[in-house]
Write an enzyme that holds these catalytic residues in place. Structure first.
Site, mmCIF file in Angstrom:
data_model
loop_
_atom_site.group_PDB
_atom_site.id
_atom_site.type_symbol
_atom_site.label_atom_id
_atom_site.label_comp_id
_atom_site.label_asym_id
_atom_site.label_seq_id
_atom_site.Cartn_x
_atom_site.Cartn_y
_atom_site.Cartn_z
ATOM 1 N N THR A 289 0.809 -1.258 0.012
ATOM 2 C CA THR A 289 0.028 0.092 0.104
ATOM 3 C C THR A 289 0.791 1.152 0.049
ATOM 4 O O THR A 289 1.872 1.234 0.684
ATOM 5 C CB THR A 289 -0.932 -0.113 1.408
ATOM 6 O OG1 THR A 289 -1.876 -1.044 1.128
ATOM 7 C CG2 THR A 289 -1.663 1.210 1.438
ATOM 8 N N GLU A 290 0.420 2.421 -0.816
ATOM 9 C CA GLU A 290 1.152 3.611 -0.813
ATOM 10 C C GLU A 290 0.405 4.666 -0.285
ATOM 11 O O GLU A 290 -0.955 4.670 -0.068
ATOM 12 C CB GLU A 290 1.507 3.785 -2.124
ATOM 13 C CG GLU A 290 2.322 2.744 -2.804
ATOM 14 C CD GLU A 290 3.340 2.882 -4.033
ATOM 15 O OE1 GLU A 290 2.911 3.910 -4.546
ATOM 16 O OE2 GLU A 290 4.443 2.186 -4.107
ATOM 17 N N TRP B 109 0.605 2.389 5.881
ATOM 18 C CA TRP B 109 -0.065 1.176 6.876
ATOM 19 C C TRP B 109 0.490 -0.129 6.718
ATOM 20 O O TRP B 109 0.180 -1.151 6.470
ATOM 21 C CB TRP B 109 -1.426 1.356 6.165
ATOM 22 C CG TRP B 109 -2.342 2.548 6.294
ATOM 23 C CD1 TRP B 109 -2.872 3.272 5.442
ATOM 24 C CD2 TRP B 109 -2.427 3.211 7.661
ATOM 25 N NE1 TRP B 109 -3.304 4.549 6.119
ATOM 26 C CE2 TRP B 109 -2.986 4.343 7.510
ATOM 27 C CE3 TRP B 109 -2.477 2.830 9.009
ATOM 28 C CZ2 TRP B 109 -3.596 4.962 8.480
ATOM 29 C CZ3 TRP B 109 -2.647 3.661 9.898
ATOM 30 C CH2 TRP B 109 -3.482 4.710 9.717
ATOM 31 N N ILE B 110 1.927 0.030 6.814
ATOM 32 C CA ILE B 110 2.517 -1.343 6.480
ATOM 33 C C ILE B 110 2.605 -2.078 8.024
ATOM 34 O O ILE B 110 3.447 -1.327 8.761
ATOM 35 C CB ILE B 110 3.984 -1.179 5.851
ATOM 36 C CG1 ILE B 110 3.755 -0.382 4.445
ATOM 37 C CG2 ILE B 110 4.763 -2.669 5.629
ATOM 38 C CD1 ILE B 110 2.607 -1.027 3.702
ATOM 39 N N ARG C 83 -26.646 -8.866 34.981
ATOM 40 C CA ARG C 83 -26.864 -7.491 35.102
ATOM 41 C C ARG C 83 -28.518 -7.238 35.246
ATOM 42 O O ARG C 83 -29.237 -7.886 34.537
ATOM 43 C CB ARG C 83 -26.467 -6.534 33.951
ATOM 44 C CG ARG C 83 -26.908 -5.313 33.888
ATOM 45 C CD ARG C 83 -25.956 -4.158 34.381
ATOM 46 N NE ARG C 83 -26.439 -2.953 34.194
ATOM 47 C CZ ARG C 83 -26.692 -1.994 35.049
ATOM 48 N NH1 ARG C 83 -26.160 -2.127 36.164
ATOM 49 N NH2 ARG C 83 -26.869 -0.534 34.683
ATOM 50 N N GLU D 102 -6.588 -5.051 3.499
ATOM 51 C CA GLU D 102 -6.816 -6.177 2.863
ATOM 52 C C GLU D 102 -8.151 -6.227 1.784
ATOM 53 O O GLU D 102 -9.015 -7.170 1.508
ATOM 54 C CB GLU D 102 -7.246 -7.348 3.499
ATOM 55 C CG GLU D 102 -5.735 -7.626 4.612
ATOM 56 C CD GLU D 102 -4.392 -8.002 3.793
ATOM 57 O OE1 GLU D 102 -4.589 -8.093 2.602
ATOM 58 O OE2 GLU D 102 -3.633 -8.157 4.609
ATOM 59 N N GLY D 103 -8.448 -5.047 1.444
ATOM 60 C CA GLY D 103 -9.731 -4.655 0.681
ATOM 61 C C GLY D 103 -10.747 -4.352 1.356
ATOM 62 O O GLY D 103 -11.375 -4.837 2.356
HETATM 63 P P1 TGC Z 1 -6.606 -6.956 -12.328
HETATM 64 O O1 TGC Z 1 -6.761 -6.579 -13.720
HETATM 65 O O2 TGC Z 1 -8.220 -7.461 -11.761
HETATM 66 O O3 TGC Z 1 -5.664 -8.044 -11.943
HETATM 67 C C1 TGC Z 1 -4.362 -7.627 -12.208
HETATM 68 C C2 TGC Z 1 -3.768 -9.181 -12.125
HETATM 69 O O4 TGC Z 1 -3.635 -9.679 -10.907
HETATM 70 C C3 TGC Z 1 -4.459 -11.023 -10.840
HETATM 71 N N1 TGC Z 1 -5.573 -10.996 -9.730
HETATM 72 C C4 TGC Z 1 -5.471 -11.815 -8.786
HETATM 73 N N2 TGC Z 1 -4.655 -12.575 -8.740
HETATM 74 C C5 TGC Z 1 -4.754 -13.386 -7.547
HETATM 75 N N3 TGC Z 1 -5.544 -13.348 -6.562
HETATM 76 C C6 TGC Z 1 -6.381 -12.231 -6.630
HETATM 77 N N4 TGC Z 1 -7.201 -11.953 -5.669
HETATM 78 C C7 TGC Z 1 -6.221 -11.383 -7.844
HETATM 79 N N5 TGC Z 1 -7.015 -10.206 -8.378
HETATM 80 C C8 TGC Z 1 -6.433 -10.045 -9.451
HETATM 81 C C9 TGC Z 1 -5.362 -10.834 -12.064
HETATM 82 O O5 TGC Z 1 -5.574 -12.351 -12.809
HETATM 83 C C10 TGC Z 1 -4.261 -10.139 -13.164
HETATM 84 O O6 TGC Z 1 -3.255 -11.167 -13.381
HETATM 85 P P2 TGC Z 1 -2.617 -11.076 -14.928
HETATM 86 O O7 TGC Z 1 -1.518 -12.078 -14.799
HETATM 87 O O8 TGC Z 1 -3.695 -10.958 -16.072
HETATM 88 O O9 TGC Z 1 -1.942 -9.599 -15.079
HETATM 89 O O10 TGC Z 1 -6.106 -5.710 -11.654
HETATM 90 P P3 TGC Z 1 -7.156 -4.509 -11.046
HETATM 91 O O11 TGC Z 1 -6.271 -3.431 -10.680
HETATM 92 O O12 TGC Z 1 -8.365 -4.309 -12.082
HETATM 93 O O13 TGC Z 1 -7.903 -5.082 -9.502
HETATM 94 C C11 TGC Z 1 -8.766 -4.511 -9.117
HETATM 95 C C12 TGC Z 1 -8.787 -4.855 -7.411
HETATM 96 C C13 TGC Z 1 -9.612 -3.648 -6.729
HETATM 97 C C14 TGC Z 1 -9.579 -6.191 -7.531
HETATM 98 C C15 TGC Z 1 -7.489 -4.894 -7.006
HETATM 99 O O14 TGC Z 1 -6.783 -3.793 -7.017
HETATM 100 C C16 TGC Z 1 -7.660 -4.916 -5.439
HETATM 101 O O15 TGC Z 1 -7.916 -6.165 -4.972
HETATM 102 N N6 TGC Z 1 -7.650 -3.959 -4.589
HETATM 103 C C17 TGC Z 1 -7.671 -3.958 -3.134
HETATM 104 C C18 TGC Z 1 -6.092 -4.078 -2.790
HETATM 105 C C19 TGC Z 1 -6.192 -4.314 -1.214
HETATM 106 O O16 TGC Z 1 -6.551 -5.157 -0.926
HETATM 107 N N7 TGC Z 1 -5.153 -3.404 -0.658
HETATM 108 C C20 TGC Z 1 -4.892 -3.492 0.643
HETATM 109 C C21 TGC Z 1 -3.698 -4.080 0.841
HETATM 110 S S1 TGC Z 1 -3.467 -4.391 2.390
HETATM 111 C C22 TGC Z 1 -1.638 -4.477 2.783
HETATM 112 O O17 TGC Z 1 -1.027 -4.339 1.791
HETATM 113 C C23 TGC Z 1 -1.275 -5.001 3.846
HETATM 114 S S2 TGC Z 1 -2.371 -4.756 5.376
HETATM 115 C C24 TGC Z 1 -1.626 -5.650 6.575
HETATM 116 C C25 TGC Z 1 -0.701 -4.839 7.450
HETATM 117 O O18 TGC Z 1 0.339 -4.740 6.604
HETATM 118 O O19 TGC Z 1 -0.846 -4.463 8.305
#
Ligand code: TGC
Length: 398
Positions: free
Chosen positions: A137-138, A167-168, A283, A378-379
């Protein structure tokens, strides 16, 4: 304690678990009750991270427990889920630690790393001697990793990383950071196209790497989340994770962590329900226990219905995962439902506890505050709704 029969009087999850899963449940529950519950209110109040528990979690075997080899326990997906539930019944921060270490950092190395990288990092991380973090995350936002600005530039036989992450979890305590960056390599040798997202293993002692805890927080106070600055961080050529090219690399790790949350959030829910049932029996208002009132029973019933549905969904997803048949959209269903319902349950429990519910004498406000983070990382709810929506319609609405 009261004689109230409690959640198990309605429904017995344990009957659906194997002996091995029950053993994990017993051991992690005992650890949570003995090592986390007695200190967590005070730690949370003081925003204190109890570092010594990391080694104890390693000894318990839960760090990377679902991975095989390299000192990891090789447990099944349901056993891992049950462990997450028990830990989060103590505090979301400790389940988060296990997620960041095992599902994100270790899982990235296990899935995408070279044999040498696995040998170097995984045994120490499984033992709790080394901590990892996962820097995706950025600062401009977490929902769209495709907009990543952190860059890895090739300079001779070195990589140079520049950028920022936010948020790492655990970053200021970690020994190694899994950093995702966009490769600036016109030759295209490091991924199709010149700008492929790749993962790098960054020892946190590397000059130019700085992690700063984000404070003050009103959530996850017994845990640590950081800003990371990457200023000309120089790494050897073999710091790159060879097995991941493109966003599917980090997303594959997010699947693991999101799966753990499906179970974990139900732990915070169970803890909230248990304290609400206990309070309902003890209670007294208007001359009788508040649990003898229809409105209180209706609240308790609705809480337990959602809890049981959530656990059954988690178990279904776990069995699918064990068969290698789980999909990202199914994980989105589970993550969205578990956290959303756990938050509602914690809020309803607070209402049953009345004014006392806002005090540190009970865990429900702490759970509710923590779950706001779990709902966001995580979304977010919205991201998972859109993942499900895309799967239903075939139309991308991001
Ligand atoms: P999109 O075009 O859908 O996909 C790009 C490539 O990724 C593949 N893919 C997946 N592969 C495995 N599992 C999944 N769940 C996948 N989702 C997508 C996809 O097949 C594709 O592969 P390729 O080989 O064809 O390039 O990408 P998009 O940009 O349209 O995705 C949209 C979206 C919204 C689903 C995605 O950006 C997303 O999930 N966003 C939420 C990200 C998120 O959860 N961020 C929070 C991160 S939390 C964190 O970093 C740590 S928190 C814990 C801590 O450190 O305390």
């Amino acid at each position: 304690m009261t004689d109230a029969p409690g959640i198990d009087a309605v429904f017995d999850l344990d009957g659906l678990l194997t002996e091995d899963e029950l053993d994990w449940q017993r051991r992690v529950r005992a650890f949570t009750q003995e090592r986390i519950v007695p200190v967590i209110e005070d730690d949370w109040e003081r925003a204190y991270f109890r570092r010594e528990l990391v080694k104890e979690l390693g000894d318990l075997g839960v760090l990377g427990m679902h991975l095989t080899g390299y000192g990891c326990a090789g447990a099944g997906a349901v056993a891992y889920g049950v462990a997450c539930l028990e830990l989060e019944a103590g505090d979301s921060g400790w389940r988060t630690l296990v997620s960041v270490q095992g599902s994100l950092a270790m899982s990235a190395i296990h899935k995408h790393g070279s044999e040498e990288q696995k040998q170097r990092w995984l045994p120490g991380m499984a033992a709790g001697d080394l901590l990892g973090c996962f820097a995706l995350t950025e600062p401009q936002g977490g929902s769209d990793p495709a907009a990543m600005r952190t860059v890895a530039r090739r300079d001779g036989d070195q990589w140079v990383l520049d950028g920022a992450k936010r948020w790492i979890g655990l970053a200021s305590l970690a020994d190694v950071a899994v950093v995702w960056a966009r490769v600036d390599d016109p030759s295209g040798a490091y991924g199709e196209g010149a700008k492929a997202v790749r993962g790098f293993l960054v020892p946190t002692s590397t000059p130019g790497f700085t992690a700063t805890p984000i404070e003050p927080k009103r959530s996850m106070r017994a845990s640590v989340q950081c800003d990371i600055a990457l200023d000309g961080v120089r790494l050897p050529a073999d710091a790159i994770l060879p097995g991941a090219s493109g966003l599917s690399g980090p997303f594959a790790c997010l699947n693991e962590a999101r799966y753990g949350i499906v179970w974990g959030a139900m732990g915070a829910a169970r803890s909230s329900i248990e304290v609400a049932i206990e309070r309902s029996a003890t209670r007294e208002v208007f001359g009788r226990p508040i649990g003898a009132n229809q409105l209180t029973q209706a609240k308790l019933a609705d809480m337990v219905v959602e809890y049981e549905k959530g656990v059954l969904l988690a178990l279904h997803l776990g069995r699918l995962k064990e068969r290698g048949a789980i999909t990202p959209a199914q994980i989105s269903v589970g993550k969205l439902n578990s956290v959303r319902e756990a938050l509602k349950i914690a809020h309803e429990a607070r209402s049953i506890l009345g004014g006392d519910g806002i005090t540190g004498a009970f865990p429900v406000m702490r759970h509710a505050a923590n779950l706001e983070s779990v709902r966001t990382y995580e979304g977010t709810d919205e991201i998972h709704q859109l993942v499900i929506g895309r799967t239903l319609t075939g139309l991308d609405a991001f």
